[in-house]
Design a protein around this motif. Structure first.
Motif, mmCIF file in Angstrom:
data_model
loop_
_atom_site.group_PDB
_atom_site.id
_atom_site.type_symbol
_atom_site.label_atom_id
_atom_site.label_comp_id
_atom_site.label_asym_id
_atom_site.label_seq_id
_atom_site.Cartn_x
_atom_site.Cartn_y
_atom_site.Cartn_z
ATOM 1 N N TRP B 114 0.863 -1.165 -0.214
ATOM 2 C CA TRP B 114 -0.086 -0.147 0.056
ATOM 3 C C TRP B 114 0.929 1.359 0.015
ATOM 4 C CZ3 TRP B 114 -3.811 -1.484 4.594
ATOM 5 C CH2 TRP B 114 -4.671 -2.613 4.038
ATOM 6 N N LYS B 117 0.136 4.793 -1.325
ATOM 7 C CA LYS B 117 -1.370 5.184 -1.325
ATOM 8 C C LYS B 117 -1.808 5.823 -0.578
ATOM 9 C CE LYS B 117 -1.830 0.867 -4.010
ATOM 10 N NZ LYS B 117 -2.066 1.279 -5.489
ATOM 11 N N PRO B 206 -12.010 7.396 -4.892
ATOM 12 C CA PRO B 206 -11.099 6.116 -4.936
ATOM 13 C C PRO B 206 -9.847 6.280 -5.606
ATOM 14 C CG PRO B 206 -13.057 6.310 -6.463
ATOM 15 C CD PRO B 206 -12.839 7.385 -5.589
ATOM 16 N N ASN B 208 -6.204 6.128 -6.278
ATOM 17 C CA ASN B 208 -5.062 5.666 -5.605
ATOM 18 C C ASN B 208 -5.157 5.437 -4.169
ATOM 19 O OD1 ASN B 208 -2.213 5.049 -5.611
ATOM 20 N ND2 ASN B 208 -1.706 7.118 -4.711
ATOM 21 N N THR B 209 -6.433 4.906 -3.484
ATOM 22 C CA THR B 209 -7.057 4.795 -2.250
ATOM 23 C C THR B 209 -7.314 3.342 -2.020
ATOM 24 O OG1 THR B 209 -7.881 7.105 -2.283
ATOM 25 C CG2 THR B 209 -8.441 5.569 -0.566
ATOM 26 N N ILE B 210 -6.872 2.980 -0.558
ATOM 27 C CA ILE B 210 -7.138 1.703 -0.218
ATOM 28 C C ILE B 210 -8.147 1.954 0.960
ATOM 29 C CG2 ILE B 210 -6.293 -0.445 1.077
ATOM 30 C CD1 ILE B 210 -5.446 -0.443 -1.856
ATOM 31 N N PHE B 232 -15.238 2.397 -5.696
ATOM 32 C CA PHE B 232 -13.887 1.694 -5.326
ATOM 33 C C PHE B 232 -14.004 0.375 -6.004
ATOM 34 C CE2 PHE B 232 -13.522 4.924 -2.075
ATOM 35 C CZ PHE B 232 -12.474 4.970 -1.456
ATOM 36 N N GLU B 235 -10.449 -4.884 -5.611
ATOM 37 C CA GLU B 235 -9.350 -5.028 -4.988
ATOM 38 C C GLU B 235 -8.781 -3.872 -4.085
ATOM 39 O OE1 GLU B 235 -9.305 -4.415 -8.746
ATOM 40 O OE2 GLU B 235 -10.506 -6.327 -8.660
ATOM 41 N N GLN B 236 -9.526 -2.653 -4.185
ATOM 42 C CA GLN B 236 -9.155 -1.578 -3.245
ATOM 43 C C GLN B 236 -10.044 -1.505 -1.866
ATOM 44 O OE1 GLN B 236 -10.530 1.322 -6.584
ATOM 45 N NE2 GLN B 236 -8.791 2.560 -5.601
ATOM 46 N N SER B 270 -9.150 -9.284 0.829
ATOM 47 C CA SER B 270 -9.666 -8.253 -0.050
ATOM 48 C C SER B 270 -11.093 -8.768 -0.403
ATOM 49 C CB SER B 270 -8.798 -8.232 -1.026
ATOM 50 O OG SER B 270 -9.146 -9.255 -2.112
#
Lengths: 348, 282
Positions: B114, B117, B206, B208-210, B232, B235-236, B270
């Motif tokens: 991550w 991110k 969303p 570049n965000t987890i 989102f 996978e995020q 995930s």
């Protein structure tokens, strides 16, 4: 190739048992059990044991460690997972395969179970090949060769053209049984006890065939699409949730961990558990992800026929037939497979 | 064949400090714990998201998520809701008392993957406990991550865990927190409503965000729906599962969801994995 006369088997076992604990299938109250061999006992050749010899490697209860309580404090004493050498004589190929499967659970992955490992290392397996199945047998459907001996140290088998063991006369005169070493441990036994064996050229008696048979192609894949299928509610309705299927199963390995205190001493132990019991997955807060018989029943069959396959590449069933022979409600895994194969999958 | 010691035998640990996070029937107490054995303490090395089997000798043990980051020091923190026999016994522990710890178990949040991110945590109630190590880890490695956003809610202000830790957060650069309670209370300056609606109110991008969400199953269900509305990708999105456990390392058989063992293959999953797993949210 070596052979031993059946009359000499008790003496052979006496000789083995003088040095190592031997477990062998003997009759006890109408059923066959694996019991410590004692001079004078009689081997049961014709039917498989009521319980598999699983207990010899994965005991029904087993102490994991001991502790002393000192008020809120305590001290833990390691329980040595050492195990005395043992020989399991006369187990069948279905139960042999179940040991191969238990090995996958207990000896692979990031953690090795040291208790199982210690016993397994100190155990010699002498398999007795089947040539005639019982009515409830279906090992061949699950890819188990009843004369395969895979994983055994020694293989014992009936020879070709000998008449079937029926008359008292034959017991008295004996019959030749073939014996073959599969490992170094097996070779050692043949060498050490060579006086019991003769050289012999006859072939093993072929296996007839199982009357109970099903095909498993595509089974795991189909099951994956049948999680919400009505067959689980249908078939599980008559299940009594008694758990006998898991208790007598050679491959069921699920266990509970509990503690027992007596005064300021105590021990932590594990014991066999059953996924069919209502508190198996019940959490302290009251939530249960498998709240009814339907979910528990479904999980048992999916574990055997799909989940274990996904993880280890094999079915967690060896076709020994004990569960269907002993289920009080006549639930039969071959019937479950039949229903799964017949089921129409709703393409929702 | 590989050898390991007896993985069932726990370490003895000393309780250094305890405090209540919340009060009432389902009160939550935090235990700060240090393993007694120096070698065990040095080799412990947990990662954010992992769990440990903790207990009291003679009573029993329960699987509890480790609620501190390894970056905080050579101690462990567990935030435990009083529920049954074992958690009751854990609540009775005072500083100086002994308890048992074995682990760490399970996979962890892929915090290395991550890097670079933005991190968005969405917690509900005691679900903030497994999220706390991520927050602490990101704070300790601030340069490696983008924006950190916390969304956290509970039934009442008294049910929020780690309350004292939020005030300081806004002073850090690029860290924001958003709190919610179900019903308005006098003097409550934050959001009133459920966590999934707070998520929509915050409206995170969303890009570049987890997003990591932990909390009651019903909350997770609606948070997942709303994260999808916010675009989102599967996978995020990450979450953690919990089930009854005994061994902690994939032998005893009971914690499975479908073919996965929560203790070994989880507790972190995930959404991309979980969406195909039957009974994952049962």
């Amino acid at each position: 190739m070596k052979a031993i006369n059946s009359i000499l088997i008790p003496q052979f076992l006496d000789a083995l048992a003088r040095e190592t604990a031997v477990l062998a299938p003997v009759k006890n109250g109408g059923d066959v059990y694996f019991r410590p061999w004692q001079p004078g006992a009689e081997i049961q050749w014709e039917q498989n044991s009521l319980l598999p010899p699983k207990n010899a490697l994965f005991p029904q209860t087993e102490v994991l460690y001991k502790y002393e309580l000192q008020g809120q404090d305590g001290e833990i004493h390691e329980e040595n997972p050492g195990a005395e050498p043992q020989i399991i004589f006369g187990l069948r190929n279905c139960d042999l395969q179940s040991i191969n499967l238990l090995d996958k659970t207990f000896l692979s992955g990031d953690y090795v179970d040291p208790f199982y490992q210690a016993r397994r290392k100190n155990t010699v397996l002498i398999v007795f090949n089947c040539h005639q199945p019982q009515l409830t047998c279906f090992c061949t459907s699950l890819g188990v060769d009843p004369q395969g001996g895979e994983g055994a140290d020694l293989v014992l088998y009936e020879l070709e053209r000998e008449p079937a063991v029926k008359s008292v006369m034959l017991y008295e005169t004996g019959r030749e049984l073939g014996m073959e070493a599969k490992t170094g441990k097996g070779e050692e036994i043949l060498k050490k006890y060579r006086d019991f064996f003769s050289d012999f050229g006859k072939k093993p008696r072929p296996f007839t065939s199982c009357t109970l048979h099903f095909k498993t192609e595509g089974l795991a894949e189909k099951l994956r699409k049948m999680f919400e299928h009505p067959i689980w509610a249908d078939i599980s309705r008559r299940c009594l949730a008694c758990g006998v299927c898991t208790y007598i199963c050679p491959t069921c390995h699920c266990f509970d961990i509990q503690g027992k205190n007596a005064g300021d001493q105590g021990y932590k132990y594990r014991c066999w558990d059953s996924c069919m019991f209502s508190d198996y997955t019940l959490m302290a807060g009251g939530h249960d992800p498998r709240p009814t018989k339907r979910e528990r029943f479904r999980n048992r069959f999916l574990h055997k026929l799909a989940y274990f396959m996904e993880r280890y590449g094999e079915f967690l069933c060896t076709g020994c037939g004990r569960c269907l022979a002993k289920c009080p409600a006549n639930i039969d895994i071959s019937y479950v497979v039949k229903k799964v194969k017949e089921a129409e999958i709703n393409a929702r | 064949m590989k050898e390991n010691g007896n993985p069932y035998k726990p370490e003895i640990a000393t309780v250094e400090d305890t405090w209540y996070e919340t009060y009432g029937d389902r009160c939550i107490k935090t235990l700060k714990v240090v393993l007694d054995d120096e070698k065990a303490r040095e080799s412990w090395g947990h990662r954010p998201g992992q769990c440990a089997m903790i207990g009291v000798l003679g009573v029993g043990e329960s699987m509890i998520s480790i609620s501190c980051s390894p970056t905080e020091g050579k101690f462990l923190r567990f935030s435990v809701m009083r529920m049954g026999k074992v958690t009751q016994a854990l609540h009775e522990l005072e500083p100086g008392d002994k308890m048992t710890v074995r682990g760490p178990y399970g996979n962890s949040f892929p915090v290395e993957e991550w890097k670079g991110k933005n991190i968005l945590t969405i917690g509900g109630g005691i679900g903030q406990a497994p999220l706390r190590p991520i927050i602490e880890y990101v704070k300790a490695n601030r340069g490696d991550y983008g924006k950190l956003t916390l969304i956290y809610g509970a039934r009442t202000s008294g049910d929020l865990c780690f309350k004292g830790e939020f005030e300081g957060l806004n002073a850090c650069s690029d860290i924001n927190y958003h709190l919610s309670i179900d019903v308005q209370e006098e003097g409550w300056p934050h959001y009133v409503g459920f966590v999934p609606s707070l998520l929509m109110d915050v409206n995170p991008s969303p890009e570049n965000t987890i997003a990591i969400t932990c909390g009651p199953p019903i909350m997770i269900r609606f948070v997942l729906e709303n994260l999808k509305k916010l675009n989102f990708a599967d996978e995020q999105i990450y979450t953690t599962l919990e089930n009854r456990m005994k061994c902690g390392f994939g032998k005893c058989g009971r914690c499975n969801v479908g073919g996965l063992y929560v203790c070994k293959d989880g507790p972190v999953f995930s959404y991309d994995t979980l969406k195909n797993v039957p009974e994952a949210f049962a």
